[in-house]
Design a protein around this motif. Structure first.
Motif, PDB file in Angstrom:
ATOM      1  N   ASN B  54     -74.524  50.252  36.369  1.00  0.00           N
ATOM      2  CA  ASN B  54     -73.712  49.394  35.498  1.00  0.00           C
ATOM      3  C   ASN B  54     -72.580  48.732  36.281  1.00  0.00           C
ATOM      4  O   ASN B  54     -72.289  47.557  36.088  1.00  0.00           O
ATOM      5  N   HIS B  58     -73.428  45.062  35.727  1.00  0.00           N
ATOM      6  CA  HIS B  58     -72.542  44.466  34.727  1.00  0.00           C
ATOM      7  C   HIS B  58     -71.154  44.185  35.287  1.00  0.00           C
ATOM      8  O   HIS B  58     -70.501  43.227  34.889  1.00  0.00           O
ATOM      9  N   ASP B  83     -64.738  48.926  38.472  1.00  0.00           N
ATOM     10  CA  ASP B  83     -65.058  47.562  38.875  1.00  0.00           C
ATOM     11  C   ASP B  83     -64.001  46.635  38.283  1.00  0.00           C
ATOM     12  O   ASP B  83     -63.235  47.017  37.412  1.00  0.00           O
ATOM     13  N   ALA B  94     -71.159  49.175  22.851  1.00  0.00           N
ATOM     14  CA  ALA B  94     -71.783  49.404  24.159  1.00  0.00           C
ATOM     15  C   ALA B  94     -72.341  50.813  24.252  1.00  0.00           C
ATOM     16  O   ALA B  94     -73.333  51.059  24.940  1.00  0.00           O
ATOM     17  N   TYR B  99     -78.350  49.440  22.830  1.00  0.00           N
ATOM     18  CA  TYR B  99     -77.599  48.181  22.888  1.00  0.00           C
ATOM     19  C   TYR B  99     -77.503  47.699  24.330  1.00  0.00           C
ATOM     20  O   TYR B  99     -77.076  48.431  25.223  1.00  0.00           O
ATOM     21  N   THR B 100     -77.899  46.479  24.565  1.00  0.00           N
ATOM     22  CA  THR B 100     -77.774  45.906  25.902  1.00  0.00           C
ATOM     23  C   THR B 100     -77.454  44.421  25.815  1.00  0.00           C
ATOM     24  O   THR B 100     -77.898  43.741  24.893  1.00  0.00           O
ATOM     25  N   THR B 101     -76.645  43.954  26.743  1.00  0.00           N
ATOM     26  CA  THR B 101     -76.415  42.510  26.845  1.00  0.00           C
ATOM     27  C   THR B 101     -77.259  41.959  27.984  1.00  0.00           C
ATOM     28  O   THR B 101     -77.227  40.778  28.273  1.00  0.00           O
ATOM     29  N   GLY B 102     -77.986  42.860  28.639  1.00  0.00           N
ATOM     30  CA  GLY B 102     -78.823  42.433  29.754  1.00  0.00           C
ATOM     31  C   GLY B 102     -80.287  42.627  29.428  1.00  0.00           C
ATOM     32  O   GLY B 102     -80.710  42.389  28.293  1.00  0.00           O
ATOM     33  N   GLY B 104     -81.872  45.624  30.257  1.00  0.00           N
ATOM     34  CA  GLY B 104     -82.168  47.047  30.421  1.00  0.00           C
ATOM     35  C   GLY B 104     -82.603  47.669  29.112  1.00  0.00           C
ATOM     36  O   GLY B 104     -82.865  46.981  28.124  1.00  0.00           O
ATOM     37  N   LEU B 105     -82.671  49.006  29.099  1.00  0.00           N
ATOM     38  CA  LEU B 105     -83.055  49.719  27.883  1.00  0.00           C
ATOM     39  C   LEU B 105     -81.853  49.979  26.983  1.00  0.00           C
ATOM     40  O   LEU B 105     -82.008  50.442  25.864  1.00  0.00           O
ATOM     41  N   GLY B 108     -78.091  53.495  29.138  1.00  0.00           N
ATOM     42  CA  GLY B 108     -77.322  54.007  30.271  1.00  0.00           C
ATOM     43  C   GLY B 108     -76.024  54.690  29.871  1.00  0.00           C
ATOM     44  O   GLY B 108     -75.792  55.851  30.212  1.00  0.00           O
ATOM     45  N   SER B 110     -74.768  55.578  26.766  1.00  0.00           N
ATOM     46  CA  SER B 110     -74.911  56.674  25.804  1.00  0.00           C
ATOM     47  C   SER B 110     -75.639  57.849  26.440  1.00  0.00           C
ATOM     48  O   SER B 110     -75.272  59.009  26.218  1.00  0.00           O
ATOM     49  N   THR B 129     -63.471  47.577  34.414  1.00  0.00           N
ATOM     50  CA  THR B 129     -63.906  48.788  33.722  1.00  0.00           C
ATOM     51  C   THR B 129     -63.756  49.987  34.643  1.00  0.00           C
ATOM     52  O   THR B 129     -64.085  49.910  35.828  1.00  0.00           O
TER      53      THR B 129
HETATM   54  N1  ADP Z   1     -69.168  48.288  34.082  1.00  0.00           N
HETATM   55  C1  ADP Z   1     -69.439  47.475  33.038  1.00  0.00           C
HETATM   56  N2  ADP Z   1     -68.823  46.277  32.926  1.00  0.00           N
HETATM   57  C2  ADP Z   1     -69.083  45.452  31.886  1.00  0.00           C
HETATM   58  N3  ADP Z   1     -69.954  45.749  30.885  1.00  0.00           N
HETATM   59  C3  ADP Z   1     -70.584  46.925  30.933  1.00  0.00           C
HETATM   60  C4  ADP Z   1     -70.375  47.854  32.001  1.00  0.00           C
HETATM   61  N4  ADP Z   1     -71.142  48.940  31.764  1.00  0.00           N
HETATM   62  C5  ADP Z   1     -71.812  48.695  30.606  1.00  0.00           C
HETATM   63  N5  ADP Z   1     -71.485  47.497  30.105  1.00  0.00           N
HETATM   64  C6  ADP Z   1     -71.999  46.909  28.858  1.00  0.00           C
HETATM   65  O1  ADP Z   1     -72.548  47.919  28.052  1.00  0.00           O
HETATM   66  C7  ADP Z   1     -73.911  47.624  27.750  1.00  0.00           C
HETATM   67  C8  ADP Z   1     -74.708  48.891  27.634  1.00  0.00           C
HETATM   68  O2  ADP Z   1     -74.810  49.511  28.910  1.00  0.00           O
HETATM   69  P1  ADP Z   1     -76.024  50.518  29.171  1.00  0.00           P
HETATM   70  O3  ADP Z   1     -76.028  51.514  28.056  1.00  0.00           O
HETATM   71  O4  ADP Z   1     -75.925  51.042  30.538  1.00  0.00           O
HETATM   72  O5  ADP Z   1     -77.301  49.605  28.986  1.00  0.00           O
HETATM   73  P2  ADP Z   1     -77.939  48.527  29.982  1.00  0.00           P
HETATM   74  O6  ADP Z   1     -77.312  48.710  31.318  1.00  0.00           O
HETATM   75  O7  ADP Z   1     -79.390  48.858  29.968  1.00  0.00           O
HETATM   76  O8  ADP Z   1     -77.633  47.196  29.388  1.00  0.00           O
HETATM   77  C9  ADP Z   1     -74.366  46.699  28.836  1.00  0.00           C
HETATM   78  O9  ADP Z   1     -75.448  45.897  28.456  1.00  0.00           O
HETATM   79  C10 ADP Z   1     -73.105  45.896  29.118  1.00  0.00           C
HETATM   80  O10 ADP Z   1     -72.952  44.858  28.163  1.00  0.00           O
END
Ligand code: ADP
Ligand code: MG
Lengths: 297, 148
Positions: B54, B58, B83, B94, B99-102, B104-105, B108, B110, B129
């Motif tokens: 992440n 992210h 970061d 998040a 829930y993902t904004t990318g 992925g699954l 990560g 949770s 973060t």
């Molecule tokens: N270090 C980070 N900086 C910014 N956004 C983050 C960070 N870590 C997680 N996120 C946000 O939280 C969401 C969920 O993270 P995660 O559960 O790891 O799923 P994924 O990585 O598969 O999207 C991400 O899609 C992102 O939007």
């Protein structure tokens, strides 16, 4: 000139003798200095031993009257050790400047010990010895930096090798059954290669079963799981059923806590079990005679 | 020395896939030295893999600080992933499974929380973060030998 040379030489010999005499005390102090402490994290004794080797090297260089000479034989003996230490520091994120600083920090404790050896720590002889020892530790610093640079090159070369080592052998285990033993980290680039070579093998071998053996994969996180599921789905589209084998108990527990559902993926604990499953599904009966070994080599 | 918790703080960069592999390897090694059992090691390393990725994906890269913890006879490991990326606007969202904004699954954050004993997020939009986790070994400790 020669008189001065002789005086310098006798000073160097004094320093050399001091280093031998106080080797244990110096090593005990250095073992707690950042340079040694952060490299030898498991055993302090190991740090002390490493320190002693460096004290020996300094003593030998001084005895030879070569306090400024990075090619003195004494240094050659500890070059490997220093290189490994510097590489280890570099890998944990220490910058070259930081490593140089850590070597410089070794000077103070040993100078303090040296001063204590003289009835008059401010006298000429004491001053000359301190100067010689200071030069000697300065030389040590250059030796470490030099080995650190070449060690850095080695690290880069090794990483490049790991990246190139993406060859993923797809093995034909039986008519219509292929297997890929996955080894090492499955990052996105690597997974892509795995998927492509497996799909190609499925076509080439007209395979109806494909086994993904992950015994050699140390970590299964959500990205690796996602790649596995994608590969399974793609193989399905090609008409082949995938079996994932080699999920170790610790990894199985971890996947569950992570919250990932591999429910749609057929899993078997070992490659042999996966093969037995595939054979059965294809209606192939293997006579139970002498045990059948599966060789991957 | 046993009570001081900043002995052996290691800072590792997170800027590439190769860094991720190195971070996992280092965490596994230190956890083993601290007496983490195989399952505990695997859980911690998997959580680390999620959080470090992440940070990379992210957060646009950053670093992790790893500190050995000594509380009486207990041995633990604290990891802080930092970061200076976009930050997380809605932390609850998040943290939701799936829930993902990318691409992925979305498991990560949770999932990592379920794999460690302590978990906290410090993040706000535009401020980057920091995610800090800690895990404790329940096996017999295997500390660094101390000299008198
Ligand atoms: N270090 C980070 N900086 C910014 N956004 C983050 C960070 N870590 C997680 N996120 C946000 O939280 C969401 C969920 O993270 P995660 O559960 O790891 O799923 P994924 O990585 O598969 O999207 C991400 O899609 C992102 O939007
Ligand atoms: Mg993630």
């Amino acid at each position: 000139m020669s008189e001065q040379g002789a005086a310098e030489e006798s000073t160097a010999v004094l320093v050399s003798e001091f280093l031998q005499r106080r080797q244990e005390q110096i090593a005990q102090r250095w073992a707690d200095a950042d340079l040694f402490r952060t490299v030898f994290t498991v055993s302090r004794d190991e740090a002390v031993e490493a320190c002693k080797a460096v004290v020996d090297a300094l003593s030998e260089a001084a005895a030879a009257g070569r306090v400024d000479d990075i090619t003195a034989p004494g240094f050659r003996r500890v070059r490997d050790q220093l290189g490994r230490m510097a590489a280890s520091r570099a890998r944990t994120g220490a910058s070259p400047g930081q490593i140089a600083g850590e070597v410089a920090d070794l000077r103070q404790p040993v100078i303090a010990l040296l001063r204590g050896e003289f009835p008059d720590p401010a006298g000429d002889q004491a001053q000359e010895c301190v100067l010689a020892l200071t030069r000697l530790t300065g030389t040590l610093r250059v030796v470490v930096m030099e080995t650190a640079l070449s060690a850095g090159e080695e690290v880069i070369a090794r990483q490049r090798e790991q990246l190139l080592e993406v060859a993923t052998p797809v093995i034909k285990l039986w008519d219509g059954i292929v297997a890929v033993p996955l080894i090492g980290t499955l990052d996105s680039a690597r997974s892509q290669v795995v998927m492509e070579s497996l799909l190609n093998a499925i076509v080439a071998e007209r395979a109806r079963h494909a086994i993904l053996d992950i015994t050699g994969v140390p970590t299964v996180d959500s990205l690796v799981a996602q790649h596995l599921m994608k590969t399974v789905a793609a193989a399905r589209l090609m008409g082949a059923e995938c079996v994932v084998s080699g999920i170790r108990p610790a990894i199985a527990q971890t996947i569950v806590h992570l919250g990932i559902d591999l429910g749609t993926v057929v899993t078997r604990s070992s490659l042999a079990d996966a093969l037995a499953y595939a054979l059965r599904r294809q209606g192939i009966v293997v006579a139970s005679g002498p045990p059948v070994g599966v060789s991957l080599s | 020395m046993q009570t001081s918790s900043d002995t052996g703080t290691i800072r590792l960069p997170i800027g590439s896939d190769v860094d991720l592999a190195w971070v996992r390897q280092q965490v596994r090694q230190v956890a083993a030295e601290l007496g983490f059992g195989l399952v505990q090691q695997t859980k911690l390393v998997t959580a680390v893999s999620e959080l470090a990725r992440n940070t990379l994906i992210h957060g646009g890269g950053g670093q992790v600080e790893m500190t050995a913890l000594y509380r009486g006879p207990a041995r633990g490991l604290r990891l802080a992933f930092t970061d200076s990326g976009p930050g997380i606007r809605d932390i609850d969202q998040a943290m939701t499974d799936g829930y993902t904004t990318g691409s992925g699954l979305g498991m990560g954050l949770s999932g990592a929380k379920r794999l460690v004993q302590e978990f906290s997020i410090d993040s706000s939009p535009g401020q980057g973060t920091t995610i800090t986790v800690a895990a404790w070994a329940t096996g017999l400790p295997h500390p660094r030998a101390e000299a008198g």
